[in-house]
Motif scaffolding. Structure first.
Motif, PDB file in Angstrom:
ATOM      1  N   TYR A   4       0.454  -1.271  -0.108  1.00 31.94           N
ATOM      2  CA  TYR A   4       0.113  -0.094  -0.459  1.00 31.94           C
ATOM      3  C   TYR A   4       0.664   1.238   0.155  1.00 31.94           C
ATOM      4  N   GLN A   5       2.248   1.261   0.577  1.00 33.81           N
ATOM      5  CA  GLN A   5       3.159   2.539   0.928  1.00 33.81           C
ATOM      6  C   GLN A   5       3.586   2.725  -0.516  1.00 33.81           C
ATOM      7  N   THR A   6       3.749   1.556  -1.678  1.00 25.88           N
ATOM      8  CA  THR A   6       3.804   2.373  -3.201  1.00 25.88           C
ATOM      9  C   THR A   6       3.314   2.828  -4.822  1.00 25.88           C
ATOM     10  N   MET A   7       1.949   2.034  -3.854  1.00 27.66           N
ATOM     11  CA  MET A   7       0.392   2.064  -4.567  1.00 27.66           C
ATOM     12  C   MET A   7       0.764   3.969  -5.062  1.00 27.66           C
ATOM     13  N   THR A   8       0.375   4.433  -5.742  1.00 31.94           N
ATOM     14  CA  THR A   8      -0.258   5.580  -6.312  1.00 31.94           C
ATOM     15  C   THR A   8      -1.862   6.067  -5.409  1.00 31.94           C
ATOM     16  N   ARG A   9      -1.650   7.234  -5.428  1.00 32.47           N
ATOM     17  CA  ARG A   9      -2.637   8.471  -4.828  1.00 32.47           C
ATOM     18  C   ARG A   9      -3.834   7.050  -5.633  1.00 32.47           C
ATOM     19  N   LEU A 335      -4.019  -9.856   3.467  1.00 26.54           N
ATOM     20  CA  LEU A 335      -2.848  -9.050   3.886  1.00 26.54           C
ATOM     21  C   LEU A 335      -1.020  -9.109   3.773  1.00 26.54           C
ATOM     22  N   TYR A 336      -0.866 -10.933   3.445  1.00 24.02           N
ATOM     23  CA  TYR A 336       0.765 -10.873   3.468  1.00 24.02           C
ATOM     24  C   TYR A 336       1.125  -9.987   2.041  1.00 24.02           C
ATOM     25  N   GLY A 337       2.370  -9.677   2.605  1.00 28.45           N
ATOM     26  CA  GLY A 337       2.776  -8.771   0.986  1.00 28.45           C
ATOM     27  C   GLY A 337       2.225  -7.178   1.278  1.00 28.45           C
ATOM     28  N   LEU A 338       1.095  -6.728   1.827  1.00 33.40           N
ATOM     29  CA  LEU A 338       0.872  -5.551   2.073  1.00 33.40           C
ATOM     30  C   LEU A 338       1.401  -4.204   2.697  1.00 33.40           C
ATOM     31  N   GLY A 339       2.431  -5.189   3.650  1.00 30.26           N
ATOM     32  CA  GLY A 339       2.806  -3.729   4.339  1.00 30.26           C
ATOM     33  C   GLY A 339       2.319  -3.158   5.211  1.00 30.26           C
ATOM     34  N   ILE A 340       0.777  -4.096   5.503  1.00 30.74           N
ATOM     35  CA  ILE A 340      -0.157  -3.150   6.367  1.00 30.74           C
ATOM     36  C   ILE A 340      -0.843  -4.026   7.936  1.00 30.74           C
ATOM     37  N   GLY A 341       0.523  -5.068   8.027  1.00 35.09           N
ATOM     38  CA  GLY A 341       0.835  -5.636   9.054  1.00 35.09           C
ATOM     39  C   GLY A 341       1.309  -6.701   9.311  1.00 35.09           C
ATOM     40  N   THR A 342       1.479  -7.276  10.483  1.00 38.75           N
ATOM     41  CA  THR A 342       2.697  -8.057  11.055  1.00 38.75           C
ATOM     42  C   THR A 342       1.759  -8.819  12.460  1.00 38.75           C
ATOM     43  N   TRP A 343       1.359 -10.165  12.080  1.00 41.83           N
ATOM     44  CA  TRP A 343       1.202 -10.654  13.393  1.00 41.83           C
ATOM     45  C   TRP A 343       1.910 -12.379  13.097  1.00 41.83           C
ATOM     46  N   LEU A 414     -10.772  -7.142   6.170  1.00 43.73           N
ATOM     47  CA  LEU A 414     -11.055  -6.089   5.508  1.00 43.73           C
ATOM     48  C   LEU A 414     -11.084  -4.525   6.184  1.00 43.73           C
ATOM     49  N   CYS A 415     -10.837  -4.463   7.300  1.00 43.52           N
ATOM     50  CA  CYS A 415     -11.250  -3.663   8.039  1.00 43.52           C
ATOM     51  C   CYS A 415      -9.415  -3.210   8.298  1.00 43.52           C
ATOM     52  N   VAL A 416      -8.720  -3.585   8.415  1.00 48.10           N
ATOM     53  CA  VAL A 416      -7.073  -3.119   8.114  1.00 48.10           C
ATOM     54  C   VAL A 416      -6.887  -2.577   6.702  1.00 48.10           C
ATOM     55  N   LYS A 417      -7.562  -3.286   5.971  1.00 46.14           N
ATOM     56  CA  LYS A 417      -6.856  -2.943   4.855  1.00 46.14           C
ATOM     57  C   LYS A 417      -7.896  -1.561   5.145  1.00 46.14           C
ATOM     58  N   LEU A 418      -8.862  -1.539   4.874  1.00 46.30           N
ATOM     59  CA  LEU A 418     -10.146  -0.339   4.678  1.00 46.30           C
ATOM     60  C   LEU A 418      -9.139   0.985   5.386  1.00 46.30           C
ATOM     61  N   VAL A 419      -9.442   1.140   6.554  1.00 49.37           N
ATOM     62  CA  VAL A 419      -8.353   1.794   7.942  1.00 49.37           C
ATOM     63  C   VAL A 419      -6.913   1.850   7.316  1.00 49.37           C
ATOM     64  N   SER A 420      -6.236   1.542   6.411  1.00 48.98           N
ATOM     65  CA  SER A 420      -4.720   1.313   6.115  1.00 48.98           C
ATOM     66  C   SER A 420      -4.827   2.388   5.279  1.00 48.98           C
ATOM     67  N   VAL A 421      -5.806   2.420   3.905  1.00 50.21           N
ATOM     68  CA  VAL A 421      -5.835   3.256   3.037  1.00 50.21           C
ATOM     69  C   VAL A 421      -6.035   4.436   3.098  1.00 50.21           C
ATOM     70  N   GLU A 422      -6.979   5.298   3.792  1.00 56.00           N
ATOM     71  CA  GLU A 422      -7.191   6.073   4.459  1.00 56.00           C
ATOM     72  C   GLU A 422      -6.653   6.267   5.334  1.00 56.00           C
ATOM     73  N   LYS A 423      -5.189   5.754   5.425  1.00 55.50           N
ATOM     74  CA  LYS A 423      -4.296   6.517   6.413  1.00 55.50           C
ATOM     75  C   LYS A 423      -3.591   6.964   5.440  1.00 55.50           C
ATOM     76  N   TYR A 424      -3.165   6.594   4.669  1.00 56.46           N
ATOM     77  CA  TYR A 424      -1.923   6.584   3.310  1.00 56.46           C
ATOM     78  C   TYR A 424      -2.836   7.674   2.004  1.00 56.46           C
ATOM     79  N   LEU A 425      -4.510   7.713   2.239  1.00 55.61           N
ATOM     80  CA  LEU A 425      -5.002   8.236   1.396  1.00 55.61           C
ATOM     81  C   LEU A 425      -4.353  10.043   2.205  1.00 55.61           C
ATOM     82  N   SER A 426      -4.476   9.750   3.448  1.00 62.84           N
ATOM     83  CA  SER A 426      -4.568  10.887   4.664  1.00 62.84           C
ATOM     84  C   SER A 426      -3.579  12.346   4.726  1.00 62.84           C
TER      85      SER A 426
END
Length: 427
Positions: A4-9, A335-343, A414-426
């Protein structure tokens, strides 16, 4: 796969739109899924149902030592149950006191007694200028609630895969006489499922406290709670390690059968040195005449020996393991490989620990709740309920039937993805 960190806006906006549609559909299901506490499932509790048939109106209720378990007395607990505890944690039975149903009560008593009357004759904590406690975190929220309740200053100690950061522990304990204790869950820690290394256990036993009334509060809650038959953690026995290090009074070890038999009707115990137990008994003679010896006898007869305990716990593992593996599989797939969480991938215990992108945990837990998935409150795994990074989330897959943790894990991801996307967009 792009993180997610490397995706364009533009790509993030497209991703957000798709995720919002999925989230809307998830909310429309009106689910009510709870993965907030590490409770055994009904199926697990049923494993101990035969224990209820041990007694009937004509049962022999006299233990092996000749004690009538219907009567007063045996404040320490009956000998058969002390032997049971001895088998669970490999300590001599003479170093054991058996209590009622909850180890949390025993831990609360230990802190309360120290606060009002001191540790083994030392000045009560309430009369000391300052009292501090070391709190490995992420950790068990109820530990932190006890020390917070008594107004004790809590110091966060980072956790590693080998246990607490021992360099920090040794520094605080040896240099600050206000440090009176440390909370520990040494095997399958809550929430990460970490196991203290042999070196960590021995460094604990060899601590040189500046405070003579310092104690290690060793909550061995998951001593036999393995998920796998062929991959079971073992750690050095802390009482004997303290004895070898010349610190026999350094540790108070707590345990219970709450997640072995019945969560609300097990037996709890304390293992400690003779000096510690003798002092604790002085309070107990005022507090109680005896605990429930019939329940102790029932447990001793049901969990007879190490072989019986092992077989019983493997039945628990057969119920728990598929739930843990299903949740972990979904986290990997989604979530693996998206860079938005570890467990973590625990081999025992009751929890999975998830670390989200910094600043996202509270929002993830809230979004999950809105979609019908209840998780432990974000921040609960840290002292005062404050996670400085707002990233840690505890997942407890044990209670619901098999299909529910799967559903809940998908919505959580799904919530992890959505919140992470919102954070990077902000940003």
């Amino acid at each position: 796969m792009k993180t997610y960190q490397t995706m364009t806006r533009a790509a993030l906006l497209r991703e957000k739109e798709a995720l919002e549609q999925q989230y809307k559909e998830a909310k429309a299901l009106n689910l009510n899924l709870n993965m907030s506490r590490g409770k055994p499932s009904s199926e697990q509790l049923n494993l101990s149902a035969p224990m209820m048939n041990i007694f009937n109106g004509y049962s022999n209720l006299v233990d092996a030592a000749g004690v009538d378990c219907r009567n007063y007395g045996e404040m320490d607990g009956i000998s058969e149950c002390k032997e049971l505890v001895s088998r669970l944690v490999d300590v001599p039975s003479e170093n054991v006191i058996v209590y009622g149903n909850a180890s949390l009560t025993v831990m609360y008593d230990a802190i309360s007694r120290s606060y009002t009357h001191g540790v083994n004759g030392y000045t009560p904590w309430c009369r000391q200028e300052q009292v501090k406690f070391l709190c490995p975190a992420p950790g068990y929220d109820r530990h932190f609630k006890i020390t917070e309740y008594f107004g004790i200053d809590m110091i966060t100690i980072p956790m590693t895969e080998d246990g607490p950061d021992m360099d920090l522990v040794e520094k605080y304990v040896s240099e600050d006489p206000a440090v009176k204790g440390i909370w520990c869950v040494p095997k399958y820690s809550n929430p990460q499922g970490y196991v203290y290394s042999d070196d960590t256990v021995r460094r604990f036993a060899a601590l040189e406290p500046a405070a003579p009334d310092f104690r290690i509060y060793w909550d061995n809650a998951y001593c036999v709670h393995h998920l796998y038959e062929d991959d079971q953690a073992e750690i050095p026995e802390i009482l004997s390690e303290c004895e070898k290090a010349g610190n026999p009074d350094l540790v108070l070890e707590f345990l219970s059968t709450s997640k072995i038999t019945f969560a609300g009707a097990g037996v709890a115990a304390l293992a400690a040195s003779k000096n510690n137990l003798d002092y604790i008994r002085k309070q107990m003679t005022i507090q109680t005449i005896s605990h429930d010896k019939l329940n102790q006898l029932k447990h001793a007869r049901f969990l007879k020996d190490k072989k019986t305990i092992h077989a019983h716990m493997m039945k628990h593992a057969d119920i728990l393991r598929p739930k843990f593996e299903a949740v972990l599989d979904i986290l990997d797939e989604e979530l693996y490989g998206l860079g938005i969480g570890t467990w973590t991938t625990p081999k025992g215990g009751y929890f999975i620990s998830f670390d989200a992108v910094e600043g996202c945990a509270k929002a993830i837990v809230e979004k999950a709740k809105e979609a019908g998935v209840i998780l432990t409150e974000a921040g609960a795994t840290y002292p005062y309920g404050i996670d400085p990074k707002d990233s840690n989330i505890r997942i407890a897959p044990s209670l619901p039937p098999m299909e529910e943790p799967v559903q809940a894990a998908k919505i959580f991801a799904l919530c992890v993805k959505l919140v992470s996307v919102e954070k990077y967009l902000s940003e």
